[in-house]
Write a protein that holds these residues in place. Structure first.
Motif, PDB file in Angstrom:
ATOM      1  N   ASP A 268      39.519  71.305  39.914  1.00 53.65           N
ATOM      2  CA  ASP A 268      38.738  71.199  41.291  1.00 53.65           C
ATOM      3  C   ASP A 268      39.594  71.654  42.267  1.00 53.65           C
ATOM      4  O   ASP A 268      40.698  71.882  42.182  1.00 53.65           O
ATOM      5  N   PHE A 269      38.692  72.287  43.384  1.00 51.13           N
ATOM      6  CA  PHE A 269      39.651  73.034  44.278  1.00 51.13           C
ATOM      7  C   PHE A 269      38.994  72.911  45.663  1.00 51.13           C
ATOM      8  O   PHE A 269      39.415  73.455  46.465  1.00 51.13           O
ATOM      9  N   LEU A 270      37.576  72.806  45.829  1.00 52.86           N
ATOM     10  CA  LEU A 270      36.991  72.501  47.185  1.00 52.86           C
ATOM     11  C   LEU A 270      37.333  71.226  47.873  1.00 52.86           C
ATOM     12  O   LEU A 270      36.888  69.974  47.207  1.00 52.86           O
ATOM     13  N   ASP A 271      37.800  71.373  48.893  1.00 48.03           N
ATOM     14  CA  ASP A 271      38.093  69.899  49.718  1.00 48.03           C
ATOM     15  C   ASP A 271      37.559  69.725  50.910  1.00 48.03           C
ATOM     16  O   ASP A 271      38.116  70.430  51.887  1.00 48.03           O
ATOM     17  N   PHE A 272      36.609  68.929  51.145  1.00 47.14           N
ATOM     18  CA  PHE A 272      35.883  68.865  52.469  1.00 47.14           C
ATOM     19  C   PHE A 272      36.584  67.458  52.833  1.00 47.14           C
ATOM     20  O   PHE A 272      36.655  66.696  52.124  1.00 47.14           O
ATOM     21  N   HIS A 273      36.633  67.378  54.211  1.00 48.42           N
ATOM     22  CA  HIS A 273      37.430  66.476  54.859  1.00 48.42           C
ATOM     23  C   HIS A 273      36.837  66.029  56.473  1.00 48.42           C
ATOM     24  O   HIS A 273      36.265  67.086  56.727  1.00 48.42           O
ATOM     25  N   TYR A 274      37.362  64.916  56.946  1.00 45.69           N
ATOM     26  CA  TYR A 274      37.005  64.722  58.381  1.00 45.69           C
ATOM     27  C   TYR A 274      38.237  64.124  58.817  1.00 45.69           C
ATOM     28  O   TYR A 274      38.766  63.074  58.506  1.00 45.69           O
ATOM     29  N   LEU A 275      38.804  64.774  59.918  1.00 44.01           N
ATOM     30  CA  LEU A 275      39.755  64.232  60.727  1.00 44.01           C
ATOM     31  C   LEU A 275      40.863  64.412  60.058  1.00 44.01           C
ATOM     32  O   LEU A 275      41.840  63.358  60.290  1.00 44.01           O
ATOM     33  N   GLU A 276      41.187  65.175  59.047  1.00 43.07           N
ATOM     34  CA  GLU A 276      42.181  65.064  58.098  1.00 43.07           C
ATOM     35  C   GLU A 276      42.760  63.991  57.279  1.00 43.07           C
ATOM     36  O   GLU A 276      43.501  63.779  56.650  1.00 43.07           O
ATOM     37  N   THR A 277      41.806  62.682  57.512  1.00 40.12           N
ATOM     38  CA  THR A 277      42.364  61.759  56.820  1.00 40.12           C
ATOM     39  C   THR A 277      41.374  61.161  55.911  1.00 40.12           C
ATOM     40  O   THR A 277      41.560  60.409  54.991  1.00 40.12           O
ATOM     41  N   TYR A 278      39.882  61.580  56.122  1.00 40.43           N
ATOM     42  CA  TYR A 278      38.825  60.844  55.065  1.00 40.43           C
ATOM     43  C   TYR A 278      38.492  62.313  54.609  1.00 40.43           C
ATOM     44  O   TYR A 278      37.668  63.057  54.816  1.00 40.43           O
ATOM     45  N   HIS A 279      38.957  62.197  53.277  1.00 43.10           N
ATOM     46  CA  HIS A 279      38.799  63.422  52.129  1.00 43.10           C
ATOM     47  C   HIS A 279      37.696  63.066  51.020  1.00 43.10           C
ATOM     48  O   HIS A 279      37.813  61.895  50.506  1.00 43.10           O
ATOM     49  N   PHE A 280      36.727  63.774  51.159  1.00 43.09           N
ATOM     50  CA  PHE A 280      35.757  63.616  49.977  1.00 43.09           C
ATOM     51  C   PHE A 280      36.295  64.227  48.775  1.00 43.09           C
ATOM     52  O   PHE A 280      37.377  65.033  48.853  1.00 43.09           O
ATOM     53  N   PRO A 281      36.247  63.574  47.584  1.00 44.17           N
ATOM     54  CA  PRO A 281      36.920  64.154  46.367  1.00 44.17           C
ATOM     55  C   PRO A 281      36.636  65.453  46.084  1.00 44.17           C
ATOM     56  O   PRO A 281      35.605  66.019  46.435  1.00 44.17           O
ATOM     57  N   ALA A 282      37.892  66.018  45.671  1.00 45.20           N
ATOM     58  CA  ALA A 282      37.731  67.624  45.453  1.00 45.20           C
ATOM     59  C   ALA A 282      36.687  67.808  44.368  1.00 45.20           C
ATOM     60  O   ALA A 282      36.609  67.172  43.428  1.00 45.20           O
ATOM     61  N   PHE A 283      35.989  68.982  44.359  1.00 44.39           N
ATOM     62  CA  PHE A 283      35.113  69.355  43.356  1.00 44.39           C
ATOM     63  C   PHE A 283      35.213  70.802  43.263  1.00 44.39           C
ATOM     64  O   PHE A 283      36.067  71.469  43.876  1.00 44.39           O
ATOM     65  N   ASN A 284      34.252  71.527  42.350  1.00 46.52           N
ATOM     66  CA  ASN A 284      34.144  72.824  41.944  1.00 46.52           C
ATOM     67  C   ASN A 284      32.752  73.450  41.779  1.00 46.52           C
ATOM     68  O   ASN A 284      31.833  72.605  42.265  1.00 46.52           O
ATOM     69  N   LEU A 285      32.726  74.668  41.659  1.00 46.58           N
ATOM     70  CA  LEU A 285      31.499  75.116  41.580  1.00 46.58           C
ATOM     71  C   LEU A 285      30.598  74.478  40.417  1.00 46.58           C
ATOM     72  O   LEU A 285      29.053  74.419  40.775  1.00 46.58           O
ATOM     73  N   ALA A 286      31.167  74.109  39.602  1.00 42.46           N
ATOM     74  CA  ALA A 286      30.332  73.491  38.386  1.00 42.46           C
ATOM     75  C   ALA A 286      29.529  72.212  38.859  1.00 42.46           C
ATOM     76  O   ALA A 286      28.362  71.823  38.663  1.00 42.46           O
ATOM     77  N   ASP A 287      30.522  71.444  39.523  1.00 40.84           N
ATOM     78  CA  ASP A 287      30.057  70.284  40.218  1.00 40.84           C
ATOM     79  C   ASP A 287      28.882  70.509  41.325  1.00 40.84           C
ATOM     80  O   ASP A 287      27.893  69.801  41.501  1.00 40.84           O
ATOM     81  N   SER A 288      29.015  71.636  41.829  1.00 41.55           N
ATOM     82  CA  SER A 288      28.127  71.874  42.960  1.00 41.55           C
ATOM     83  C   SER A 288      26.830  72.226  42.279  1.00 41.55           C
ATOM     84  O   SER A 288      25.610  71.930  42.746  1.00 41.55           O
ATOM     85  N   ALA A 289      26.746  73.123  41.287  1.00 41.16           N
ATOM     86  CA  ALA A 289      25.682  73.262  40.542  1.00 41.16           C
ATOM     87  C   ALA A 289      25.018  72.061  40.100  1.00 41.16           C
ATOM     88  O   ALA A 289      23.724  71.865  39.960  1.00 41.16           O
TER      89      ALA A 289
END
Length: 172
Positions: free
Chosen positions: A133-154
């Motif tokens: 996994d390598f895609l890491d979205f977050h809010y205010l540097e403290t609330y991170h959505f679990p990392a995911f990848n292109l397969a998960d996106s598909a």
């Protein structure tokens, strides 16, 4: 006097193998994009290394031994085989569904995306014992959505298209 025979109606088999080609092609494209992105990230990043791209998005290399959102990641290792088998069984069932409904374009788009994503993650489990996994979205540097990848996106996009297809079908 010759009797005229009316021509037999042409019956198109929506379950023909040839009609699977576009959908299997789409799934293959998803797998290729997913694997190329994972190979690239593993060559550019060390484990847990992070690159801030925007104020809400990072690239980071992490491994997931479980399923979505690291579900069962802390187990002893049986989950690798379970999720690999689940992905393969789901893909076989998806191919069956695509054969039966190959004329339903949105439905097959959804299934092809889900299958491509599932097989992309199966490949990771078979090759590495974990999903990259390598895609890491977050809010205010403290609330991170679990990392995911292109397969998960598909898979998520396919699920959204599947829901849209079902809503359209119910509306009719």
């Amino acid at each position: 006097m010759a009797s005229k025979k009316s021509p037999k109606p042409v019956v198109r088999n929506s379950g023909s193998g040839a009609s699977l080609i576009p959908w299997l092609g789409l799934a293959t494209i998803v797998i290729l994009l997913d694997q190329v992105s994972k190979i690239t990230i593993t060559r550019l990043f060390a484990y847990a290394e992070t690159l801030a791209v925007t104020s809400f998005f990072n690239l980071t290399l992490v491994y997931n031994k479980g399923a979505a959102f690291s579900f069962l990641a802390q187990e002893s290792g049986w989950q690798r085989y379970f999720f690999t088998a689940l992905g393969l069984i789901a893909s076989a069932y998806i191919i069956y569904l695509m054969r039966q409904h190959s004329a339903q374009k949105l439905f097959c788009w959804a299934l092809a995306l889900i299958m491509g994503g599932a097989l992309g993650n199966v490949i990771d489990r078979l090759l590495y014992g974990h999903v990259i996994d390598f895609l890491d979205f977050h809010y205010l540097e403290t609330y991170h959505f679990p990392a995911f990848n292109l397969a998960d996106s598909a898979i998520c996009l396919g699920a959204a298209l599947f829901i849209l297809d079902e809503l359209r079908r119910v509306k009719k």
